[in-house]
Write an enzyme that holds these catalytic residues in place. Structure first.
Site, PDB file in Angstrom:
ATOM      1  N   CYS A 120       0.820  -1.205   0.000  1.00  0.00           N
ATOM      2  CA  CYS A 120       0.000   0.000   0.000  1.00  0.00           C
ATOM      3  C   CYS A 120       0.863   1.267   0.000  1.00  0.00           C
ATOM      4  CB  CYS A 120      -0.868   0.030   1.249  1.00  0.00           C
ATOM      5  SG  CYS A 120      -1.966  -1.359   1.399  1.00  0.00           S
ATOM      6  N   ARG A 148       5.783  -0.472  -6.124  1.00  0.00           N
ATOM      7  CA  ARG A 148       5.675  -1.220  -4.868  1.00  0.00           C
ATOM      8  C   ARG A 148       4.641  -2.330  -4.960  1.00  0.00           C
ATOM      9  NH1 ARG A 148       7.098   2.573  -0.234  1.00  0.00           N
ATOM     10  NH2 ARG A 148       5.763   1.259   1.008  1.00  0.00           N
ATOM     11  N   TRP A 167      -2.884  -2.864  -1.503  1.00  0.00           N
ATOM     12  CA  TRP A 167      -2.451  -4.248  -1.682  1.00  0.00           C
ATOM     13  C   TRP A 167      -3.245  -5.029  -0.655  1.00  0.00           C
ATOM     14  CZ3 TRP A 167       0.472  -7.959   1.130  1.00  0.00           C
ATOM     15  CH2 TRP A 167       1.052  -8.971   0.369  1.00  0.00           C
ATOM     16  N   ASN A 205      -2.282   2.429   5.557  1.00  0.00           N
ATOM     17  CA  ASN A 205      -1.363   1.312   5.291  1.00  0.00           C
ATOM     18  C   ASN A 205      -1.216   0.540   6.592  1.00  0.00           C
ATOM     19  OD1 ASN A 205      -0.940   2.493   2.833  1.00  0.00           O
ATOM     20  ND2 ASN A 205       1.231   2.951   3.160  1.00  0.00           N
ATOM     21  N   GLY A 206      -1.121  -0.780   6.494  1.00  0.00           N
ATOM     22  CA  GLY A 206      -0.924  -1.584   7.697  1.00  0.00           C
ATOM     23  C   GLY A 206      -2.150  -2.432   7.992  1.00  0.00           C
ATOM     24  N   GLU A 229      18.171 -18.414  -4.331  1.00  0.00           N
ATOM     25  CA  GLU A 229      17.822 -17.108  -4.892  1.00  0.00           C
ATOM     26  C   GLU A 229      17.405 -17.264  -6.370  1.00  0.00           C
ATOM     27  OE1 GLU A 229      17.037 -14.314  -4.018  1.00  0.00           O
ATOM     28  OE2 GLU A 229      17.493 -12.903  -5.616  1.00  0.00           O
ATOM     29  N   LYS A 238      13.776 -16.174  -7.831  1.00  0.00           N
ATOM     30  CA  LYS A 238      13.580 -15.273  -8.979  1.00  0.00           C
ATOM     31  C   LYS A 238      12.684 -15.943 -10.009  1.00  0.00           C
ATOM     32  CE  LYS A 238      14.527 -12.417  -7.478  1.00  0.00           C
ATOM     33  NZ  LYS A 238      15.161 -11.951  -6.286  1.00  0.00           N
ATOM     34  N   GLU A 261       9.058 -16.010  -8.830  1.00  0.00           N
ATOM     35  CA  GLU A 261       8.463 -14.675  -8.704  1.00  0.00           C
ATOM     36  C   GLU A 261       8.020 -14.105 -10.046  1.00  0.00           C
ATOM     37  OE1 GLU A 261      11.799 -12.788  -6.490  1.00  0.00           O
ATOM     38  OE2 GLU A 261      10.192 -11.828  -5.364  1.00  0.00           O
ATOM     39  N   HIS A 312      17.862 -37.569  -0.745  1.00  0.00           N
ATOM     40  CA  HIS A 312      17.027 -37.734   0.456  1.00  0.00           C
ATOM     41  C   HIS A 312      15.574 -37.338   0.198  1.00  0.00           C
ATOM     42  CE1 HIS A 312      20.561 -38.699   2.754  1.00  0.00           C
ATOM     43  NE2 HIS A 312      21.151 -37.600   2.315  1.00  0.00           N
ATOM     44  N   LYS A 331       6.623  -4.557  -3.360  1.00  0.00           N
ATOM     45  CA  LYS A 331       8.048  -4.255  -3.233  1.00  0.00           C
ATOM     46  C   LYS A 331       8.483  -4.119  -1.780  1.00  0.00           C
ATOM     47  CE  LYS A 331      12.094  -3.388  -4.801  1.00  0.00           C
ATOM     48  NZ  LYS A 331      12.789  -4.633  -5.163  1.00  0.00           N
TER      49      LYS A 331
HETATM   50  C1  F6R Z   1      12.449 -11.103  -3.726  1.00  0.00           C
HETATM   51  C2  F6R Z   1      12.249  -9.959  -2.863  1.00  0.00           C
HETATM   52  C3  F6R Z   1      11.753 -10.207  -1.485  1.00  0.00           C
HETATM   53  C4  F6R Z   1      12.471  -9.282  -0.495  1.00  0.00           C
HETATM   54  C5  F6R Z   1      11.855  -9.432   0.913  1.00  0.00           C
HETATM   55  C6  F6R Z   1      12.597  -8.586   1.909  1.00  0.00           C
HETATM   56  O1  F6R Z   1      12.873 -10.728  -4.994  1.00  0.00           O
HETATM   57  O2  F6R Z   1      12.464  -8.849  -3.239  1.00  0.00           O
HETATM   58  O3  F6R Z   1      11.895 -11.543  -1.106  1.00  0.00           O
HETATM   59  O4  F6R Z   1      13.813  -9.617  -0.479  1.00  0.00           O
HETATM   60  O5  F6R Z   1      10.516  -9.039   0.869  1.00  0.00           O
HETATM   61  O6  F6R Z   1      12.579  -7.247   1.529  1.00  0.00           O
HETATM   62  P1  F6R Z   1      13.647  -6.220   2.080  1.00  0.00           P
HETATM   63  O7  F6R Z   1      14.979  -6.632   1.549  1.00  0.00           O
HETATM   64  O8  F6R Z   1      13.197  -4.893   1.547  1.00  0.00           O
HETATM   65  O9  F6R Z   1      13.592  -6.292   3.563  1.00  0.00           O
END
Ligand code: F6R
Length: 610
Positions: A2, A27, A74, A104-105, A483, A487, A490, A506, A605
């Site tokens: 949000c 975001r 969001w 927000n929240g 990671e 990616k 996502e 395993h 984001k």
């Molecule tokens: C994945 C991604 C998320 C953030 C996670 C933590 O691509 O961006 O997994 O890494 O939400 O966010 P930050 O780093 O902003 O605390």
């Protein structure tokens, strides 16, 4: 997640507010809305589409106003729908809106608060916790909306950043924050509230970061802040002289691609002057901190958590300090055994992630006072909560899937690892010189990996037709496999799992067949021979291997084995290099599939709710 943009001015601010929302689009959101006040009337438009649709509706309806509240939502409470989109109204007995609110929240006790309201007095138009708050403010309204917000926020449990307008008092907007970011932007004869400085940075001279528990009264030419003790306070004004440039795509198709290609610059900037690596690299203030710790506790989420996992390999190997890495949302709610001589390291791109912030506060409540943030956003809540911080120089990251923020976190964490090793006098001079040399070459080595893009695009054609994928790595490259899989899921929505290759037999080996592409991170490190055996296990079950290897790995293309050769092996910092082709693989697979790469479905984001 949000976003809030709100303003009080003498001029029409309708499109200033939507422009602010456009800057927050990165975001992630599922609906948006704006409320404006003019000639005694509150008007509102909301949309399930993009902010551009709000702008079109504003033009069609000819709505404008000098006071307004705008929001990107969001969904948390209630499905994404126009009726659940903010701003929310509460009305007088004639049905005329008098209170407008964006939030927000999460208000955790919203059901209890809703039940406390007289059912006949309020018609609920949405399923949200926010609308309960709007009605509650209406219910408690005593002719002074500032005082009303002060009283009502005392009843709230949970986290919030709110902006409130009451049409009976049209010369002010009230804001409040608890656990969710909210800043005040000070302009010329106009003032703003926003959850992110990026939204308003070109409209203001100064900005103020509100603290938890603050309530603010915003007028055109003045602001008043009351803190959590009920006292009027002055908060530090930061001058906005290095205004964050409005991001643009340049020659790239997506921000994710642009940000992947920015990594040589971002890593170089994060390294600062690595030629001069000394005890003081992080600053002299660190002397006591680094000398007095005997363990490290890393708290983080998502990609940042994987950076923390990589750091465990580095710090334990180089500095011989025990490291625990905790998923922030788990750490908060489990019983742990605190060691007061621990360095608590919070890793975060945004610096606003609610889980990481709570984990940090939880660690402090357990008596762990040595706190340090590795963060991409100066002045963010996590940075402000820590005694020390190191700011990565990724620059603003727009793509929801983190790329350059991750490699800059790794860069900072490697610098920290060798600095801790120096403090313990266990880093030989020769070794130190070699690490500094590798770090100096790192940006250009990343550049060489980026030039492999055409080869990765060929792999992407294959992955785009698969529903599943498996990523394998060992040792310090295992978090990189994780990671890579993150990616992939996502941005492509392809199911992707990562395993330490030794775990294959395993359980996950049961998944392997000719339909399962298996990505292997295979640098020529000391685990390579073990990894090769794991690759044989995959081949023996018909699985197709997609291997990232360097020349020293001596793995060649063969039936069912597809190899991309990376530049020379970079030893300890090789995880940073092997991240890049995995980012490109996810990006190009998503490009073929046509997903919304920069704003993947359901993701946000900056995750400011628990
Ligand atoms: C994945 C991604 C998320 C953030 C996670 C933590 O691509 O961006 O997994 O890494 O939400 O966010 P930050 O780093 O902003 O605390």
């Amino acid at each position: 997640m949000c976003g809030i943009v709100s303003a009080i001015s003498y001029r029409n601010i309708a499109f200033t507010l939507t422009e602010g929302l456009l800057r927050l689009e990165y975001r992630g959101y599922d609906s948006c809305g704006i409320a404006l006040f003019k000639d005694g009337e509150l008007t509102r438009v909301r949309s399930m589409k993009r902010v551009s649709d709000l702008e079109k509706q504003l033009l069609d309806c000819r709505f404008d106003g000098c006071i307004g509240l705008a929001h990107t939502r969001w969904a948390t409470h209630g499905i994404p729908s126009k009726y659940n989109a903010h701003p929310h109204f509460s009305r007088d007995k004639f049905g005329k809106p008098t209170i407008a609110l964006v939030h927000n929240g999460i208000i955790e006790n919203y059901e209890e608060l809703r039940n406390s309201l007289d059912k006949d007095s309020y018609d609920f138009e949405s399923q949200t916790d926010t609308e309960v708050l709007a009605h509650l403010l209406n219910d408690f309204y005593d002719g002074d909306i500032f005082r009303t917000v002060l009283n009502v926020t005392k009843l709230l449990k949970g986290s919030y950043a709110i902006a409130v307008f009451c049409s009976n008092e049209p010369d002010r907007i009230i804001g409040a924050r608890q656990g969710s970011p909210l800043i005040i932007g000070i302009g010329v004869d106009e003032n703003y509230l926003s959850s992110d400085s990026l939204a308003i940075s070109d409209k203001i001279k100064d900005l103020i970061y509100l603290e938890d528990g603050d309530i603010v009264e915003l007028k055109r030419k003045s602001i008043n802040i009351i803190d959590s003790n009920g006292s009027y306070v002055e908060r530090y004004k930061h001058s906005v002289n290095n205004i964050i440039a409005t991001p643009n795509l340049g020659k790239y198709r997506h921000y994710m691609q642009k940000e992947i290609f920015e990594q040589p610059r971002a890593v170089a900037d994060t390294l600062h002057n690595v030629d001069n690596l000394s005890h003081d690299f992080f600053g002299q203030d660190y002397y006591d901190l680094f000398n007095n710790i005997d363990s490290v506790l890393i708290v983080a989420c998502g990609t940042s958590y994987y950076a923390g996992m990589t750091a465990k390999y580095w710090i334990e190997s180089l500095a011989k300090i025990r490291v625990d890495v905790e998923i922030a949302s788990e750490y908060i709610y489990r019983d742990s055994v605190p060691n007061p001589n621990t360095l608590v390291l919070a890793i975060s791109q945004s610096g606003e992630t609610a889980d990481t912030l709570s984990a940090l506060k939880h660690a402090k409540s357990l008596g762990l006072k040595n706190t340090m943030a590795i963060c991409n956003m100066n002045n963010s809540a996590i940075v402000r909560e820590c005694s020390f911080s190191y700011i990565t120089q990724a620059g603003i990251e727009i793509g929801v899937a983190s790329t350059k923020a991750f490699t800059t976190q790794l860069t900072a964490l490697f610098l920290l690892s060798i600095t801790l090793a120096r403090y313990r006098s266990i880093l030989g001079k020769e070794q130190e010189v070699a690490y500094c040399r590798d770090l100096r070459h790192l940006p250009s080595a990343i550049g060489s990996v980026l030039s492999l893009e055409p080869l990765i695009m060929e792999w992407a054609k294959y992955f785009a037709h698969k529903g599943n994928s498996l990523f394998l790595g060992r040792g310090r490259h295992y978090p990189i496999a994780l990671e890579g899989a993150l990616k992939m899921k996502e941005v492509t929505y392809i199911h992707a799992e990562a395993y330490p290759a030794g775990e294959l037999k395993h359980g996950p080996l049961a998944l392997v067949s000719e339909h399962m592409p298996v990505v292997v991170v295979a640098p020529s490190d000391r685990l390579l021979e073990k990894l090769k055996s794991n690759m044989q296990e995959v081949r023996a079950r018909g699985g197709n291997l997609y291997v990232l290897a360097d020349k020293g790995s001596t793995i060649s293309n063969d039936s069912g084995i597809n190899v991309i050769h990376m530049p020379e092996y970079y030893g300890m910092i090789s995880p940073i290099l092997y991240t890049v082709p995995l980012q490109l693989l996810a990006y190009h697979t998503a490009l073929i599939l046509g997903t919304d790469i920069d704003k993947p479905r359901n993701l946000a984001k900056s995750v400011t709710v628990e």
